[in-house]
Design an enzyme around this catalytic site. Structure first.
Site, PDB file in Angstrom:
ATOM      1  N   THR A 111       0.848  -1.186   0.000  1.00 42.90           N
ATOM      2  CA  THR A 111       0.000   0.000   0.000  1.00 42.90           C
ATOM      3  C   THR A 111       0.885   1.238   0.000  1.00 42.90           C
ATOM      4  O   THR A 111       1.957   1.258   0.615  1.00 42.90           O
ATOM      5  CB  THR A 111      -0.942   0.048   1.218  1.00 42.90           C
ATOM      6  N   GLU A 112       0.402   2.249  -0.668  1.00 43.48           N
ATOM      7  CA  GLU A 112       1.166   3.493  -0.810  1.00 43.48           C
ATOM      8  C   GLU A 112       1.578   4.089   0.527  1.00 43.48           C
ATOM      9  O   GLU A 112       2.656   4.669   0.657  1.00 43.48           O
ATOM     10  CB  GLU A 112       0.301   4.478  -1.603  1.00 43.48           C
ATOM     11  N   ASN A 113       0.714   3.917   1.538  1.00 42.83           N
ATOM     12  CA  ASN A 113       0.991   4.551   2.828  1.00 42.83           C
ATOM     13  C   ASN A 113       1.883   3.706   3.730  1.00 42.83           C
ATOM     14  O   ASN A 113       2.179   4.108   4.849  1.00 42.83           O
ATOM     15  CB  ASN A 113      -0.314   4.905   3.545  1.00 42.83           C
ATOM     16  N   SER A 138       8.239   3.563   1.721  1.00 43.94           N
ATOM     17  CA  SER A 138       7.228   3.110   0.772  1.00 43.94           C
ATOM     18  C   SER A 138       7.384   3.818  -0.573  1.00 43.94           C
ATOM     19  O   SER A 138       7.339   3.190  -1.635  1.00 43.94           O
ATOM     20  CB  SER A 138       5.828   3.359   1.341  1.00 43.94           C
TER      21      SER A 138
END
Length: 222
Positions: free
Chosen positions: A52-54, A92
């Protein structure tokens, strides 16, 4: 006529087609919307690692929709699966920008004949911002656009030239709609797969983007 599908039927067809192409062990980033359905349709024996991007590596669904301790970039609750990790946003984004994502699957407002994608802003509409979409499409090894073939007004989303602000220029490798799969092959947008209930002539007539039809066009169940 092209088959008229419900929103859910169309979304499932798109997710199922993309899931069938993912390789076991791939590190995959999923956008919001249709892309989030892809893991539900992975073939037996295929396991992907979701990023996930976060900052979650090896994310999985959380059956407790009220547990917001760990969320994905869209705010949906997720779990960290065994072997996974929670990492900083800086790391990330370094993973995304550094070319370490094998596949990203994103929704689209428009995709054009140059493989450019617009998926983050409609002018005059309030938005929270682009987020990491620009980083993801520039850094992922393979970019899938998962999109309905037409918008709610019946306008084709596969266009000759994007009119909306771009997320990435010439970055899309594969477009999957409920009717077909189009691949960017050396800068040519090639129709390689078509649903078995779709008329090729009507699809080409109603698609704004100029498509080359593969000599090995595959008809299959979507």
């Amino acid at each position: 006529m092209l088959p008229e599908l419900s929103e859910n039927e169309a979304r499932v067809r798109i997710a199922r087609v993309i899931a069938s192409e993912l390789e076991d062990g791939a590190l995959v980033n999923l956008g919001i919307g249709i892309p989030q359905l892809v893991p539900d349709y992975l073939p037996d024996g295929v396991r992907v690692i979701l990023q996930t991007e976060n900052g979650v590596i090896n994310a999985g669904p959380n059956p407790d929709k009220n547990d917001l301790r760990v969320i994905d970039a869209g705010g949906a609750p997720v779990r960290v699966l065994p072997g996974g990790a929670i990492i900083s946003a800086e790391l990330s984004f370094a993973i995304m920008r550094g070319g370490h994502i094998d596949v990203t699957v994103l929704g689209a407002l428009e995709v054009d004949g140059e493989g450019s994608i617009a998926n983050w802003m409609i002018p005059q509409k309030r938005i929270p911002g682009m987020g990491g979409a620009m980083d993801i499409v520039a850094g992922a090894k393979k970019v899938y656009a998962a999109t309905r073939h037409f918008d709610k007004n019946g306008k084709c989303k596969l266009v000759r030239k994007c009119s909306l602000p771009l997320t990435g220029r010439g970055t899309v490798d594969v477009i999957a709609t409920e009717y077909c799969v189009v691949r960017n092959i050396y800068g040519r947008m090639v129709l390689t797969d078509i649903a078995d209930d779709v008329s090729l002539k009507e699809l080409l007539d109603r698609t704004e983007m100029k498509l080359d039809v593969s000599a090995d066009l595959v008809r299959r169940r979507f």
